[in-house]
Design an enzyme around this catalytic site. Sequence first.
Site, PDB file in Angstrom:
ATOM      1  N   ARG A 192       0.665  -1.162  -0.021  1.00 25.51           N
ATOM      2  CA  ARG A 192      -0.072   0.006  -0.038  1.00 25.51           C
ATOM      3  C   ARG A 192       0.805   1.299   0.040  1.00 25.51           C
ATOM      4  O   ARG A 192       0.457   2.332  -0.735  1.00 25.51           O
ATOM      5  CB  ARG A 192      -0.875   0.052   1.305  1.00 25.51           C
ATOM      6  CG  ARG A 192      -2.022  -0.774   1.087  1.00 25.51           C
ATOM      7  CD  ARG A 192      -3.051  -0.788   2.533  1.00 25.51           C
ATOM      8  NE  ARG A 192      -3.750  -2.042   2.618  1.00 25.51           N
ATOM      9  CZ  ARG A 192      -3.587  -2.941   3.519  1.00 25.51           C
ATOM     10  NH1 ARG A 192      -2.513  -2.973   4.205  1.00 25.51           N
ATOM     11  NH2 ARG A 192      -4.570  -3.898   3.593  1.00 25.51           N
ATOM     12  N   GLU A 211       5.510 -19.597   1.019  1.00 27.91           N
ATOM     13  CA  GLU A 211       4.447 -20.399   2.058  1.00 27.91           C
ATOM     14  C   GLU A 211       4.584 -21.868   1.779  1.00 27.91           C
ATOM     15  O   GLU A 211       4.186 -22.252   0.518  1.00 27.91           O
ATOM     16  CB  GLU A 211       3.063 -19.639   1.932  1.00 27.91           C
ATOM     17  CG  GLU A 211       1.814 -20.421   2.468  1.00 27.91           C
ATOM     18  CD  GLU A 211       2.236 -20.894   3.999  1.00 27.91           C
ATOM     19  OE1 GLU A 211       2.108 -22.078   4.399  1.00 27.91           O
ATOM     20  OE2 GLU A 211       2.408 -19.915   4.661  1.00 27.91           O
ATOM     21  N   SER A 253      -3.515 -16.587   4.327  1.00 23.70           N
ATOM     22  CA  SER A 253      -4.429 -15.427   4.898  1.00 23.70           C
ATOM     23  C   SER A 253      -5.697 -15.892   5.379  1.00 23.70           C
ATOM     24  O   SER A 253      -6.535 -15.508   4.970  1.00 23.70           O
ATOM     25  CB  SER A 253      -4.628 -14.330   4.072  1.00 23.70           C
ATOM     26  OG  SER A 253      -3.434 -13.690   3.463  1.00 23.70           O
ATOM     27  N   CYS A 273      -7.953 -19.470  13.890  1.00 18.79           N
ATOM     28  CA  CYS A 273      -8.851 -19.820  15.057  1.00 18.79           C
ATOM     29  C   CYS A 273     -10.445 -20.077  14.720  1.00 18.79           C
ATOM     30  O   CYS A 273     -11.095 -20.497  15.762  1.00 18.79           O
ATOM     31  CB  CYS A 273      -9.183 -18.195  15.705  1.00 18.79           C
ATOM     32  SG  CYS A 273      -7.505 -17.552  16.212  1.00 18.79           S
ATOM     33  N   ARG A 304      -1.902  -8.237  -6.509  1.00 16.82           N
ATOM     34  CA  ARG A 304      -1.208  -6.925  -6.029  1.00 16.82           C
ATOM     35  C   ARG A 304       0.105  -6.807  -6.069  1.00 16.82           C
ATOM     36  O   ARG A 304       0.709  -5.950  -5.417  1.00 16.82           O
ATOM     37  CB  ARG A 304      -1.787  -6.754  -4.395  1.00 16.82           C
ATOM     38  CG  ARG A 304      -3.423  -6.890  -4.358  1.00 16.82           C
ATOM     39  CD  ARG A 304      -3.670  -6.546  -2.847  1.00 16.82           C
ATOM     40  NE  ARG A 304      -3.459  -5.033  -2.495  1.00 16.82           N
ATOM     41  CZ  ARG A 304      -3.378  -4.613  -1.085  1.00 16.82           C
ATOM     42  NH1 ARG A 304      -3.669  -5.595  -0.094  1.00 16.82           N
ATOM     43  NH2 ARG A 304      -3.323  -3.559  -0.828  1.00 16.82           N
ATOM     44  N   VAL A 313      11.242 -22.172   2.961  1.00 12.25           N
ATOM     45  CA  VAL A 313      12.281 -21.650   3.295  1.00 12.25           C
ATOM     46  C   VAL A 313      13.324 -22.558   4.366  1.00 12.25           C
ATOM     47  O   VAL A 313      12.836 -22.913   5.249  1.00 12.25           O
ATOM     48  CB  VAL A 313      12.335 -20.388   3.988  1.00 12.25           C
ATOM     49  CG1 VAL A 313      13.851 -19.427   4.301  1.00 12.25           C
ATOM     50  CG2 VAL A 313      11.648 -19.374   2.967  1.00 12.25           C
ATOM     51  N   TYR A 326     -25.839   0.825  30.710  1.00 11.76           N
ATOM     52  CA  TYR A 326     -26.955   0.274  31.529  1.00 11.76           C
ATOM     53  C   TYR A 326     -28.181  -0.026  30.631  1.00 11.76           C
ATOM     54  O   TYR A 326     -28.686   1.246  30.339  1.00 11.76           O
ATOM     55  CB  TYR A 326     -26.992   0.736  32.906  1.00 11.76           C
ATOM     56  CG  TYR A 326     -28.242   0.075  33.340  1.00 11.76           C
ATOM     57  CD1 TYR A 326     -28.483  -1.250  33.722  1.00 11.76           C
ATOM     58  CD2 TYR A 326     -29.252   1.084  33.793  1.00 11.76           C
ATOM     59  CE1 TYR A 326     -29.522  -1.729  34.368  1.00 11.76           C
ATOM     60  CE2 TYR A 326     -30.334   0.447  34.344  1.00 11.76           C
ATOM     61  CZ  TYR A 326     -30.567  -0.937  34.724  1.00 11.76           C
ATOM     62  OH  TYR A 326     -31.670  -1.275  35.152  1.00 11.76           O
ATOM     63  N   TRP A 378     -25.300  -2.316  38.562  1.00  4.90           N
ATOM     64  CA  TRP A 378     -23.947  -2.534  38.706  1.00  4.90           C
ATOM     65  C   TRP A 378     -23.328  -3.586  37.854  1.00  4.90           C
ATOM     66  O   TRP A 378     -23.718  -4.882  38.378  1.00  4.90           O
ATOM     67  CB  TRP A 378     -23.634  -2.789  40.244  1.00  4.90           C
ATOM     68  CG  TRP A 378     -23.712  -1.298  41.084  1.00  4.90           C
ATOM     69  CD1 TRP A 378     -24.642  -1.024  41.672  1.00  4.90           C
ATOM     70  CD2 TRP A 378     -22.753  -0.576  41.161  1.00  4.90           C
ATOM     71  NE1 TRP A 378     -24.655   0.216  42.240  1.00  4.90           N
ATOM     72  CE2 TRP A 378     -23.285   0.435  42.087  1.00  4.90           C
ATOM     73  CE3 TRP A 378     -21.483  -0.386  40.844  1.00  4.90           C
ATOM     74  CZ2 TRP A 378     -22.453   1.720  42.595  1.00  4.90           C
ATOM     75  CZ3 TRP A 378     -20.505   0.917  40.977  1.00  4.90           C
ATOM     76  CH2 TRP A 378     -21.198   1.726  42.051  1.00  4.90           C
ATOM     77  N   ARG A 433     -15.386  -3.014  42.933  1.00  4.37           N
ATOM     78  CA  ARG A 433     -15.860  -2.526  44.422  1.00  4.37           C
ATOM     79  C   ARG A 433     -15.480  -3.414  45.267  1.00  4.37           C
ATOM     80  O   ARG A 433     -14.941  -3.028  46.435  1.00  4.37           O
ATOM     81  CB  ARG A 433     -17.553  -2.226  44.347  1.00  4.37           C
ATOM     82  CG  ARG A 433     -18.136  -1.313  43.535  1.00  4.37           C
ATOM     83  CD  ARG A 433     -19.498  -1.170  43.795  1.00  4.37           C
ATOM     84  NE  ARG A 433     -19.815  -0.681  44.997  1.00  4.37           N
ATOM     85  CZ  ARG A 433     -21.076  -0.606  45.529  1.00  4.37           C
ATOM     86  NH1 ARG A 433     -22.072  -0.865  44.419  1.00  4.37           N
ATOM     87  NH2 ARG A 433     -21.644  -0.134  46.632  1.00  4.37           N
TER      88      ARG A 433
END
Length: 469
Positions: free
Chosen positions: A34, A47, A53, A57, A84, A94, A442, A450, A458
């Site tokens: 970019r 890779e 990409s 997860c 790109r 590698v 809230y 609370w 607290r």
Amino acid sequence: MSMSRTGGKGGARERLVVIGGDAAGMSAASQARRLRGPDELEIVAFERGHFTSYSACGIPYWVGGEVPERDQLIARTPEEHRERAIDLRMRTEVTEIDVTGARVRSRDLESGAEEWTSYDKLVIATGARPIRPDLPGAEAPGVHGVQTLDDGQALLDTLAATEGRRAVVVGAGYIGVEMAEALINRGYEVTVVNRGKEPMSTLDPDMGRLVHTAMEAMGITMVDDAEVTKILTGEDGRVRAIATEDAEYPADVVVLGIGVRPETTLAKAAGLPLGDHGGLLTDLAMRVRGHQNIWAGGDCVEVLDLVSGRERHIALGTHANKHGQVIGSNVGGGYATFPGVVGTAVSKVCDLEIARTGLREKDAHRAGLQFETVTIESTSRAGYYPGAALMTVKMLAERRTGRLLGVQIVGREGAAKRVDIAAVALTAGMTVEQMTALDLGYAPPFSPVWDPILVAARKAVAAVRKNAG
């Protein structure tokens, strides 16, 4: 063996070489692109796998069926990166970094061809490798790790080809509990074998006990404080059970969720600096310490813990993407830093939500801190509002100063993301007393008057004051 064209060295363009095509590596390459066009910066990325990409997860949710298609986990394909002007070389590993010569050696995994590629700037984003036990039978068919999309596909292939419905998950960290859920969703009878006294070692044991109880209530057999001694195979060579010192647990499939280590084999061989956890050490700009033109990011690095002031290894996609953005900005001629982390993580098993940020008790002890701990029970919504669910919040505060040190939350819907409040407070260095004045949102459908975080704060204030003398 051939030497690739000499880009950057003495030419008009610089060459950036990236090792690793997932979150950190390709974020760095994309951000650098970019900022600098192809006429200024040539980018070559290696890779060794089949995918780039992607969200590792998300693999448990793909395996479990919540995400129907593998490709939904892929943020950008190799073709999109190449469009790109990034020379992305898939299935290419590698094998050596020559720091003195500013070059890397790679091998095409399909043809076996090798070549050297020179660089002006190098990004190491080699990720982490799953911990695989050195046990008899660990490589048997039916035994799976789940680190990559290739791993996830191999596990799904096994599930589709296996008639039996008994699964054993070895390990009860994030990967272990998420894979237990995935297999439950697939209709398997699941046993989790964990060498810790409670699941989720990222929590204190008292909070881990809540996870244990909830998982058993879901029909998962929990075997804690047990070490796997061998993986047993049948006459066909496939896994048939795992064994501990005390028992055997039948298994048609075994999933290893023991955790990961930084993949720094190349970096170590090249003499680059590693930390106590085996990860690469970088400065705030993610530049490898002592090396002006080498950067590293993602699961292969250690990061600064802002609460304890120590380096630690945390393998999370959130950090990897941020590292890549920082590296790409710096490589591309801009400036950015990654200041550190507070150790925030969330997970779930079925409808149980698990969250933590900051230090556990043993982390605080290790850092030499004196602290108070409090634990409270509250609800996710106003108690009278439909759907209000219990949650338990544990909070650690530094003695005398009252500085927040850590928060752990176990509960149902609406529990986990409350940890973000604590993450912000930790990053800001807030005291628990300052937290009690936070102007949180809230309304009865979202919170009691609370909020549970404020109730815990607290109580922590009271504990700090009581022991101030």
